[in-house]
Each structure stands twice: as C-alpha cells, then as structure tokens.
Scaffold this motif. Structure first.
Motif, PDB file in Angstrom:
ATOM      1  N   THR A   1      22.624  37.882  76.288  1.00 47.26           N
ATOM      2  CA  THR A   1      21.193  37.926  75.973  1.00 47.26           C
ATOM      3  C   THR A   1      20.884  39.058  74.996  1.00 47.26           C
ATOM      4  O   THR A   1      20.023  38.918  74.117  1.00 47.26           O
ATOM      5  CB  THR A   1      20.381  38.117  77.278  1.00 47.26           C
ATOM      6  OG1 THR A   1      20.832  37.182  78.251  1.00 47.26           O
ATOM      7  CG2 THR A   1      18.890  37.901  77.027  1.00 47.26           C
ATOM      8  N   ALA A   2      21.563  40.174  75.154  1.00 44.65           N
ATOM      9  CA  ALA A   2      21.361  41.287  74.224  1.00 44.65           C
ATOM     10  C   ALA A   2      21.668  40.856  72.800  1.00 44.65           C
ATOM     11  O   ALA A   2      20.986  41.248  71.841  1.00 44.65           O
ATOM     12  CB  ALA A   2      22.246  42.464  74.630  1.00 44.65           C
TER      13      ALA A   2
ATOM     14  N   VAL B   1      21.699  46.825  74.149  1.00 45.36           N
ATOM     15  CA  VAL B   1      20.843  46.060  73.234  1.00 45.36           C
ATOM     16  C   VAL B   1      20.704  46.817  71.917  1.00 45.36           C
ATOM     17  O   VAL B   1      20.780  46.241  70.829  1.00 45.36           O
ATOM     18  CB  VAL B   1      19.459  45.789  73.861  1.00 45.36           C
ATOM     19  CG1 VAL B   1      18.547  45.091  72.848  1.00 45.36           C
ATOM     20  CG2 VAL B   1      19.590  44.938  75.110  1.00 45.36           C
TER      21      VAL B   1
ATOM     22  N   ARG C   1      23.940  39.480  80.569  1.00 47.32           N
ATOM     23  CA  ARG C   1      23.129  40.529  79.934  1.00 47.32           C
ATOM     24  C   ARG C   1      23.604  40.767  78.501  1.00 47.32           C
ATOM     25  O   ARG C   1      22.801  40.882  77.572  1.00 47.32           O
ATOM     26  CB  ARG C   1      23.239  41.841  80.726  1.00 47.32           C
ATOM     27  CG  ARG C   1      22.460  41.888  82.009  1.00 47.32           C
ATOM     28  CD  ARG C   1      22.171  43.315  82.458  1.00 47.32           C
ATOM     29  NE  ARG C   1      23.358  44.142  82.586  1.00 47.32           N
ATOM     30  CZ  ARG C   1      24.100  44.237  83.681  1.00 47.32           C
ATOM     31  NH1 ARG C   1      23.781  43.527  84.762  1.00 47.32           N
ATOM     32  NH2 ARG C   1      25.158  45.033  83.726  1.00 47.32           N
TER      33      ARG C   1
ATOM     34  N   GLU D   1      18.656  40.609  84.543  1.00 52.72           N
ATOM     35  CA  GLU D   1      19.815  39.733  84.746  1.00 52.72           C
ATOM     36  C   GLU D   1      20.904  40.463  85.543  1.00 52.72           C
ATOM     37  O   GLU D   1      21.341  41.546  85.154  1.00 52.72           O
ATOM     38  CB  GLU D   1      20.358  39.295  83.376  1.00 52.72           C
ATOM     39  CG  GLU D   1      21.691  38.607  83.407  1.00 52.72           C
ATOM     40  CD  GLU D   1      21.693  37.333  84.236  1.00 52.72           C
ATOM     41  OE1 GLU D   1      22.582  37.217  85.106  1.00 52.72           O
ATOM     42  OE2 GLU D   1      20.810  36.476  84.027  1.00 52.72           O
TER      43      GLU D   1
ATOM     44  N   VAL E   1      21.579  48.671  79.936  1.00 51.25           N
ATOM     45  CA  VAL E   1      21.071  47.521  79.172  1.00 51.25           C
ATOM     46  C   VAL E   1      20.468  47.985  77.852  1.00 51.25           C
ATOM     47  O   VAL E   1      20.744  47.433  76.786  1.00 51.25           O
ATOM     48  CB  VAL E   1      20.026  46.742  79.996  1.00 51.25           C
ATOM     49  CG1 VAL E   1      19.337  45.687  79.115  1.00 51.25           C
ATOM     50  CG2 VAL E   1      20.666  46.091  81.205  1.00 51.25           C
TER      51      VAL E   1
ATOM     52  N   THR F   1      16.747  40.497  79.939  1.00 49.39           N
ATOM     53  CA  THR F   1      17.904  41.361  79.724  1.00 49.39           C
ATOM     54  C   THR F   1      17.976  42.435  80.800  1.00 49.39           C
ATOM     55  O   THR F   1      19.065  42.762  81.302  1.00 49.39           O
ATOM     56  CB  THR F   1      17.817  42.017  78.337  1.00 49.39           C
ATOM     57  OG1 THR F   1      17.536  41.023  77.365  1.00 49.39           O
ATOM     58  CG2 THR F   1      19.120  42.701  77.964  1.00 49.39           C
TER      59      THR F   1
END
Length: 1084
Positions: free
Chosen positions: A108-109, A150, A105, A99, A146, A96
């Motif tokens: 994936t989060a 997340v 990102r 990327e 990020v 994450t």
C-alpha cells in the motif's frame, strides 16, 4: 462504485492466488480484458485492500493498483473522477497505518508513492507531506515504521518535489536514526538518506555537510544489523553504502578511514554469519575501488592488507562458485593492487607474505600464495626487479607437504606467467619439472595443468627440450582423467602447440584423434566447458601447423563450430566465434565462403537481448501479478523487503531492468562477437565488403552498452574496419602536414565510413568512465591516424587532440575523482593501470605528430610540458619510459620543426640516459639519436657527453634481461645517426671499435635503418675506416639477409645492401663467398 464490479474483481484476484495454473490463466485473461483497462478498477482495488479478509488478495490488490496508477504516465488514474481520487488518497493514509500485515502495508505504501509521482509535482496533494512528518514522528512505533516506509517509497520516486524540504528532512532523519524502539525505523531512515543522496549536487555544500554529520550514526546502524544477524536489513544498508560510494559527490570523503576500519572489523569477525561478513568485505572492496584517492592519501593499504590476510587464510569451500569471506578478502587484495600505486601495496604485502609463508599453518601458507597471485596483475612492473626474491617462496610452495598449498602455488604461477612473461619463461628449467611432478599427483592435477598451460603459453622455443615429455604425459591424461581435468589438459596442449609452432607437427594428428570426440559432447557444465576448450585448442593447432596441414580438418571443424553455435550455450557460441576468427586468420580469403553463415550469426549475437530467459521461482499469486500487468515472470524484477518469504514484483525502467538482470555469459559472447567482426574483415578483405555497412551500424550501437568489455571490442573493431576499408580503396601515399588534412585523397566511401564511425567514438569518449576502454580508443585512433593519414583528422583535430590533453592532465572523465578538489593536482604515484592510460595518450600524440609533421610544432608547445612532467624520478617505470618514448616519436614526426626545443629536450634525455632502468635508457638513446638527426642545431659540441652516456649501454652480459639488449640496439642507432650527421664530430676510430662488435642488432631491427645508413655513408665517404671490420660486417650482412629473418631490414635497405655486396665482391670475392653472400651478388 458498482458492487458487482468490485465483487467480480475480488473473486478473480482470489482465483489468481490459487495454486492452479488453469485457474490462474483464466483469471489473468479475464482481468486484462474486463477490468484492468477500466479506470473503475482503481477505486475497486482500493476497496478490496480495505475490505478483503485474505492477506494475499490485499497484497495483490495493492500491487495491481500501483500498476494501474503508474502505467502510461498515470493515464488511467487521471480518468478516475476527481472526488474518487481524493477519497482514495485520503483512504490510503488510514489503510497504511491500520493494516496488520507488513507485506500489505509495504504494498500500500508503494501505491501512495505511485500516486504521489503524479500528484505532488502538480501540487494536488498538499496533505501528503504533513501526514508523512506526523506519522514518522508519532509516539507509536508501528506508526513510525509505516510513516518512514511510506516516506522512503515516495522519496524513491519524486525526490525533486521535496528539494525545499531537504533540511527539514535531515532534522527528521537525525531523530529517527536514533529511534530507541525500532531497528526497522533506523534501517528505513538510512534507506531514505540513500535516496536523497542521489539528488544532492556537488555544489550543495550545506546538504553535503548535513549528510556527513549523520554518517557515523548510519555506519553504527549497519553495525547493529550485522551484530543482530539481520541479514535482510544489512543487505539493504550495504546497498545504500554502495550507492554513496559510487556517487560523484564527496559525501563519504572524511569518513573513509573510519568506514574502512569498520568494514574490516565486520568482515573479520568470526562471530558474524558468513554472508554478513561477505557483504562487509564486498563493501570494503567498493570503498577501495571508488574512494581510492582517500585510501591512497590516508595510506590505508597496509592496514587494510593486515586485516585482510587472516581472512584470506580461512578455509575455502570446495565449489569454485561458492562465495566465502576468504574469496572476498582476496578480491579486495586484487582491487588494492590494481587501483592503488604498487608502492603503497606491494611492500606491505611482501612483508605479510614473508610472515605467512613461514607459518607452520598450511592455511596461512595457502592464503599467502593466493594473495601473491591476485596481487601480480596490478603490481607486475613494481615486482619485476624483486622477482628473484619471490621465486624461493613459489618454489617452496610447489614442494609444500600440504596439497592445498601446492594447488595455491600453481595458481600463483599461472598469475605470474600472465603478467611477468619474460621472468617466468626464463625460469623454465625449474618450473617445468616441478609442475610436471604435480601433474602426476591426482591431488594437484587440475591446478598443475592450469599452471602448465600458462607457462607453456609463454615459453616459445624453450619448450623444444620438454615437448616430447609433456605431450606423452598429457596424452595419457586425455584418455584417463576426469572431465574437469581433461578440459585443462586440452588447454595446456593448445598452449604447447602455440609455443612450439611447427615442431608440434608430429603430435598434431594423434592429438586430433584423441580429442575430436570431445566435440560431440552435448551435456551442460563440464561437458560444455570441455567442448569449448577443445574448439579453442584446435584453432591454436591450426595456427601452429599451418593451413596446408590443417586443411583436411577445416570443413569438418567448421561444421562442428556451427553445431556448437546452435546448442543454446553462450559459452559455445563464444568459442565458435573465436574459432571463426582464428580460421579466417589462418586461411585468409579461403574463409570467404563461410562468411554468409558466420557474419549473420555475429550480427545477431551483437543485437541479442541480455535479460535472463529463465523463469523465476514464483508462487501462483506472484505469477498472476506478472500476467496481470502484461509482463511475464521471466522479465519481472523481484524486490525483497526482508519480510517472511513475501515478494513484491516491481516494474522498473528498462535500463535498470538490464542492469539487474544481465546475463554475463551473453555479455561476454557479444564482446567476442564484436571483436571477431574486425578480425574477419582484416583476414578476408574484399569478400567482407557486402557486410561492412551492417556490421558498422551494429557495432556503433554497442558503443553505448553498459558493459565495458563490449564497448572496448566495438571500438577496436570499428577502427579496424576503417583501416582495412581504407587500405582496400587503393589510396595514394599521403604527405604529412595540415594541407593534407583537407586533401581529397580519401575515397568517397572511406570518407562516409569515417563520417559514421569517428563522431560516434568521440561521443562515446565524452561519457566514457572506464580507463581500459579509453586506452583502447587512444591506441586504436593512433593506429588509424597513422594508417589513413591526415585526412582522417578533417574537422576533428581539436577534438582528438583534446582527448590526449585531458588524459595527460588527468582530467578525463575516466580519471575524475569526486573527492579531489578542482585545483588539486592528481598524485604522481599512481596505479599501473593509470600508467597504461597515460601511455596510450602518448601513442595518440605520437600519431598526430606523425601525420601533421612540421605543422605539429604549434601543438607541441602545449604537449611538451604535459608529457615531460611524467619523467620524474618518483614516477613509475612505465610513466618514465612512455614519456621519453613519446617524445622520441614526436621528434621523428616533426623532424626539423623540433629545433626550437632542442636544448630542453636534450637536457631531459641526459637525465633519462642516467636512469636506473634499461627500458628508459633505451628510449632515451633512441630519442637522443633522433634529436641529433633532425634538429637544425649543431649538437657536435655535445657528442662526447652523449657518447659517454651511451657507452655503458654497450656493455651487456649474455644473460642480461631483454631490455638491456634493446637498449644496446637503440644506442647503436643513436651512434649511427651521430656519425651520419657529422662523423668529424667524434673520434670515429674509437667509436667503431665499440659500435661494430655490437652488430648485428638482436632485439630492435627497426634500428637497422640508421645503422645501415651509417655503414653506407662510411663506405661512400670514408671506406678506409671500415676496412678493419670487413669480416665482421660481412657476417652482419649475412645475418640480416637470411631468408628466415625477413623482419631485419626493409626493401630499400636490402636493395642498397645487395648493391654494396656486389661492389665488395669485386674487391674481395673470397671473403664474400666465405660469408655465404655469393647468392646475393647481383648477376650471380
């Protein structure tokens, strides 16, 4: 991990991203069959995220791994060996952060969030929270972006697991809201706070205080987004704001003045993009709707109106469906008018309207006229006494040099006609010629026809003098006008038929010949609308001309309605359902042969899904995601994260799916279908019995529907079904009182039906937050209780009584305001819609007193103070009138049991008789008369005072409003009751000098009952007192016995009156003959 398995999965994902439908379908089938049921696909997809050189494939792998993790409560994820799960969790942190692609990102989060949903509640991912804190606090801006994203995705899913971290999170967010380098961090932090807010309880004072401290900064961030033109970010932040507004916790309370001012500034700033201004104005609209007590308490309406008016005067787009700041401003003015007390809205608006009406700028005059139109709905009662001051502006607008102002004036007339019928109908001599002139002008034709439609709807017999002229002009337009104008012309002709009734007969066949081909239109858009309106108009024609005249058209029109129903248009199905209801009303039991085809269509409509069926515009890779998860693009939900044309498809809960993807046309269709079911049973009686069970169960299902219109229609139809079913059971006459509550006079099938319907309605009330639905429930229950009688209340008296108590105490769920303290009294000055709810609760109390009779006395001690508090000088006309009217009905129900409250009731009625409004005086006269009649207290000593207060009600000018005539009729009824109770207690000769000339009653025929009881009583006990009035009385008798006025007197009074006429005929047959009463003489 098997490299061959990973490579095969990767190749299929690559194939899924190709713009080739054949490849896509083949890849989808193979993925579902060979990969996505195997837990090994999860580590394989994680590997692909880490290693694939193609962004689209990495993104698709992220979406798919999230699906595999989350499906079936994590069943597939749990099948992955523990060591591989730990490795994936550890790997995701680095993936994450490192990327390069934002969309990947984010994808994936969401994988992190999906795994956290399963693992965090079990305590098996202790590393997650430290990672999130560390990353979100990193010195590297990319890491902060990020980390906070997340954290946002995790908080969206499992906030409950972090309840002990709330204060630490607030500290983190306080810093991130002021991030100096990244707008994205600031925006996502606000979104995090929006997620947390939904889980704060009203008792969590510390959390509420901490949240409030961050609000000014949050509002500033919204401003930064708007200022920089970041539309995607602004949309996300306004979404958060709307979430905060609808929450039932007072987070925003103290900030509402600041927030309203901020939104007004954003909405009015011409330097901002129009879409962003619209977002701000829509948020302001939500603020007014959901924080109305704070708007009211801070008296913000005048300031908001002052800011909205210049926006409302901005140019409008041509397309009626296009959004524009001006339309958003007008919508907010409408909300102010309907949500707030009119005393806070209309005086300020009226001042602004005067200013803008007199402007040399046509846009200002147009905006003012539209603002007047949208304000009428919520301020109609308040405007009624001011209407003479408003007409000059309207008339000036209809004559304005600018066509846009004339069109806006037509809109205002339409609104006025809807909410101030009596006042507009009385203005026909001015309005009809002016509007007809605008009908002749192509620039204003459509708007003028709409205004004409609204005016004709309410004109009744006044239309007679204009009907020929109107029909001649509209007939020409039916042949020559464009489709859009033909639609409103057809609607106007329908209204002309409604108003003129049998006088429409000469125009019926020629009009049918002109419009029947509209029913053959099959195109979309304007053709659909014209076909639907034609169906509506033809139904109105049928009611106007009657079933015998319409009968030759009936089968073919039913055929057209069935065909319209099959054309795939919710609008045409809605029109067909309305037509079926009208035909059943006109033809009654003759409609029965159509029930086998009509009822299944209605039931199917009520149970149809409302998710949109149109395919979304997706790329091949996005379609692959949908196919790969076993869904279809048609029911996928698109979530946009504000990145360049990149989309993530999310599977959300079914309820959320419905809320996001609702098809409003289908919802309205279901509302009409539910309403039509009750109408059909009412009209076709026994023929409908085979469908009652199926329809009842279907309607009960709709009581939990999220659209309030459907819940309202279902409520009304269910109670209609109960009433009709009861009446068809051949019930005996019931007796008022508690003993009858447990009596066995109800048919077993009726008991079973009530046992299904009533609990479901009471359950709905417990969670019902819409005032209109609760009003309908109260009115419907009142009518049903009065019809079915005491047995309807068996086992439910307390529950039903508590509904009325809660509403009168303003503590029902639909009246609750999270910003109001528990011990704080609701403000006395309230919106007109709030008064409608109070009036409906009064109807329910009246019905309870009617069926419980003298046994209602115990409950009245509770209800009396709750109802009487609504009669205060500073209460609205509606509140004052309904309070006195309700007490009158209760006295009529309780009869002599009211005795112990005689003095306080009479004191209240004296005040009400001195009220400024005729409507209140009318109810007070009715109430005072009933109290004299039923109380065991001898009120003869107060007769002179009562008569003194009633006397002004007998003085009515010929052109007085209808309420004045109604008040006179009720005063006649009161005096008549006083005479019957004790004629020696008043100066009879003087009283009759006033009473007899006020007859016959013209406005309230129900009061003929006490009036004629009084006349019969005097003829029996003191006939010489009436001898001077014989000629006048015979004229009154002829009036009420006229066959064209069957509503004037009931059978019991009619029989006794005919007997009296026979006796008078023996004494003076010439006078009876001169009065035209010879046909009524028994034996003649």
């Amino acid at each position: 991990m098997d490299p061959t398995f990973v490579q095969g999965l990767h190749d299929l994902l690559v194939q899924s991203t190709a713009n080739d439908t054949v490849q896509l379908k083949a890849a989808t089938a193979q993925l579902n069959q060979q990969y996505y049921k195997n837990p090994a696909c999860i580590p394989a997809l994680a590997s692909i995220i880490a290693s694939s050189p193609t962004e689209a494939v990495r993104q698709l792998a992220g979406v798919e791994i999230r699906k595999r993790v989350i499906n079936n409560s994590g069943a597939l994820w749990i099948e992955v060996p523990q060591n591989q799960r730990d490795e994936i969790k550890s790997q995701l942190f680095g993936l994450t952060l490192n990327e390069p692609s934002k969309i990947v990102r984010h994808s994936t989060a969401r994988v992190v969030a999906a795994i956290a949903t399963i693992e965090v509640p079990l305590g098996t991912w202790p590393e997650l929270l430290p990672f999130l804190y560390q990353t979100a606090s990193s010195s590297q801006v990319s890491h902060r972006e990020v980390g906070i994203y997340v954290l946002y995705t995790v908080l969206e899913n499992i906030i409950e697991a972090f309840t002990n971290e709330i204060q630490n999170l607030f500290k983190l967010f306080e810093g991130l809201l002021n991030d100096p380098e990244s707008e994205e961090v600031r925006i996502t932090t606000v979104r995090c706070l929006g997620a947390i807010a939904q889980y704060i309880d009203s008792d969590d004072k510390k959390e509420i205080q901490a949240f409030r401290a961050l609000l000014p900064t949050m509002i500033n961030i919204i401003g930064q987004c708007v200022e920089s033109g970041n539309e995607a970010g602004a949309r996300q932040l306004f979404d958060v704001l709307e979430t905060l507004l609808i929450l039932e916790i007072p987070i925003l309370s103290n900030h509402i003045p600041h927030l309203a001012q901020f939104l007004l500034q954003c909405g009015g700033n011409h330097n901002y993009d129009a879409d962003l201004r619209i977002l701000a104005l829509n948020a302001l609209n939500w603020t007014v709707e959901y924080k109305k007590s704070k708007i009211q308490n801070n008296e913000l309406a005048p300031v908001i109106l002052q800011g909205l008016m210049p926006i409302a005067c901005e140019p409008e787009p041509e397309d009626v469906d296009d959004e524009a700041p001006s339309r958003s401003a007008l919508r907010t003015i409408d909300t102010l008018a309907t949500q707030l007390p009119p005393s806070q809205v209309f005086p300020a608006l009226r001042t602004l309207l005067q200013q803008y009406f007199s402007s040399p700028d046509a846009n200002s005059r147009r905006g003012a006229m539209l603002a007047l139109g949208v304000a009428v709905e919520g301020c109609s009662e308040f405007m009624r006494p001011l209407i003479e001051h408003i007409w000059p502006f309207v008339e000036s607008g209809l004559r304005d040099d600018d066509a846009s102002v004339r069109k806006a004036s037509c809109v205002a007339v339409s609104c006025l006609c809807e909410w101030l019928e009596e006042e507009c109908a009385a203005k026909h001599a001015v309005l009809v010629p002016m509007i007809m002139q605008l009908v002749n002008d192509p620039a204003t034709q459509r708007s003028a026809c709409t205004a004409l439609d609204a005016l004709l709807e309410i004109m009744h017999e006044s239309i007679d003098q204009y009907l020929g002229l109107i029909m001649e002009r509209l007939a020409v337009l039916l042949d020559s006008a464009p489709l859009s104008v033909k639609a409103v012309v057809t609607g106007a002709i329908g209204s002309a038929a409604h108003a003129s009734k049998e006088k429409f007969l000469p125009y019926f066949q020629p009009t049918m010949d002109r419009i029947k081909h509209f029913l053959l239109l099959t195109g979309e858009g304007e053709e659909t609308e014209l076909r639907g309106i034609t169906m509506d108009a033809i139904g109105t024609f049928a009611e106007a001309v009657g079933k015998e005249t319409f009968r030759p058209y009936f089968p073919d029109m039913m055929k057209q309605a069935f065909q319209g129903m099959e054309m795939g248009s919710a609008r045409l199905r809605e029109c067909s359902f309305l037509f079926f209801g009208v035909m059943a009303r006109v033809f009654e039991e003759e409609f029965a042969p159509y029930l086998p085809n009509v009822v299944p269509a209605l039931v199917a409509s009520c149970s149809q899904p409302e998710q949109g069926q149109e395919p979304l515009s997706l790329s091949s890779s996005e379609v692959a995601v949908a196919f790969g998860t076993g869904t279809s693009p048609a029911n996928a939900i698109v979530i946009q994260d504000g990145v360049e044309h990149n989309i993530e498809i999310e599977d959300l809960d079914a309820d959320v799916d419905k809320m996001l993807d609702v098809n409003s046309a289908i919802a309205v269709e279901k509302e009409i279908a539910a309403d039509t079911i009750g109408a059909l049973f009412s009209s076709t009686k026994n023929h409908f019995l085979p469908y009652v069970e199926q329809c009842t169960l279907g309607l009960i299902e709709l009581l939990t529907h999220y659209y309030e219109g459907i819940r309202k229609s279902a409520t009304e139809s269910l109670l209609e079904i109960v009433r009709v079913f009861y009446e068809l059971s051949g019930p005996p006459t019931w007796t008022a009182g508690l003993d009858s509550v447990q009596a066995s006079y109800l048919d077993t099938n009726v008991q079973q039906l009530v046992g299904h319907v009533l609990p479901a309605l009471l359950d709905m009330y417990e969670s019902e937050d819409n005032k209109s639905v609760v009003s309908s429930l109260c009115v419907g229950l009142a009518e049903t209780i009065s019809t079915v009688g005491p047995a309807f209340l068996a086992g439910r008296i307390d529950e039903i009584s508590s509904i009325a108590i809660q509403i009168l105490e303003q503590k029902a769920l639909c009246q609750q305001d999270p910003d109001q303290e528990e011990d704080e009294e609701a403000p006395e000055d309230q919106a007109e819609y709030d008064s409608v709810l109070i009036s409906a609760a009064g109807d329910l109390v009246s019905a309870l007193s009617n069926v419980l009779g003298q046994d209602f006395a115990a409950a009245f001690s509770r209800f009396f103070p709750l109802i009487s508090k609504y009669y205060k000088k500073n209460r609205s006309l509606s509140d004052r009138s309904s309070a006195i009217g309700c007490l009158a009905e209760i006295i009529g129900g309780m009869k002599s049991a009211v005795t112990q409250w005689t003095e306080p009731l009479m004191d209240l009625f004296y005040k009400a008789l001195s009220d400024d409004e005729s409507e209140v005086q009318s109810n007070a006269a009715f109430a005072a008369g009933l109290l004299v009649e039923h109380s065991d207290v001898d009120l003869s000593a107060q007769y002179m005072q009562i008569l003194a207060q009633l006397h002004p009600l007998f003085v009515v000018a010929p052109d007085a409003p209808a309420a004045r005539f109604n008040a006179r009729d009720n005063a006649c009824g009161a005096v008549a009751r006083m005479i019957v109770k004790n004629s020696a207690g008043l100066p009879l000769e003087q009283v009759l000098l006033v009473l007899i000339p006020a007859l016959p009653l013209r406005s309230d025929p129900l009061e003929n009952r006490p009036v004629f009881r009084c006349i019969f009583h005097l003829f029996k006990t003191n006939p010489q007192a009436l001898h001077p009035y014989i000629d006048q009385l015979l004229s009154v008798f002829a009036y009420v016995l006229d066959p064209s006025r069957p509503e004037q007197i009931q059978d019991e009074i009619r029989a006794e009156l005919i007997e009296l006429i026979g006796a008078l005929n023996k004494e003076n047959p010439s006078k009876v003959q001169a009065a035209g009463l010879t046909p009524f003489v028994p034996g003649m």
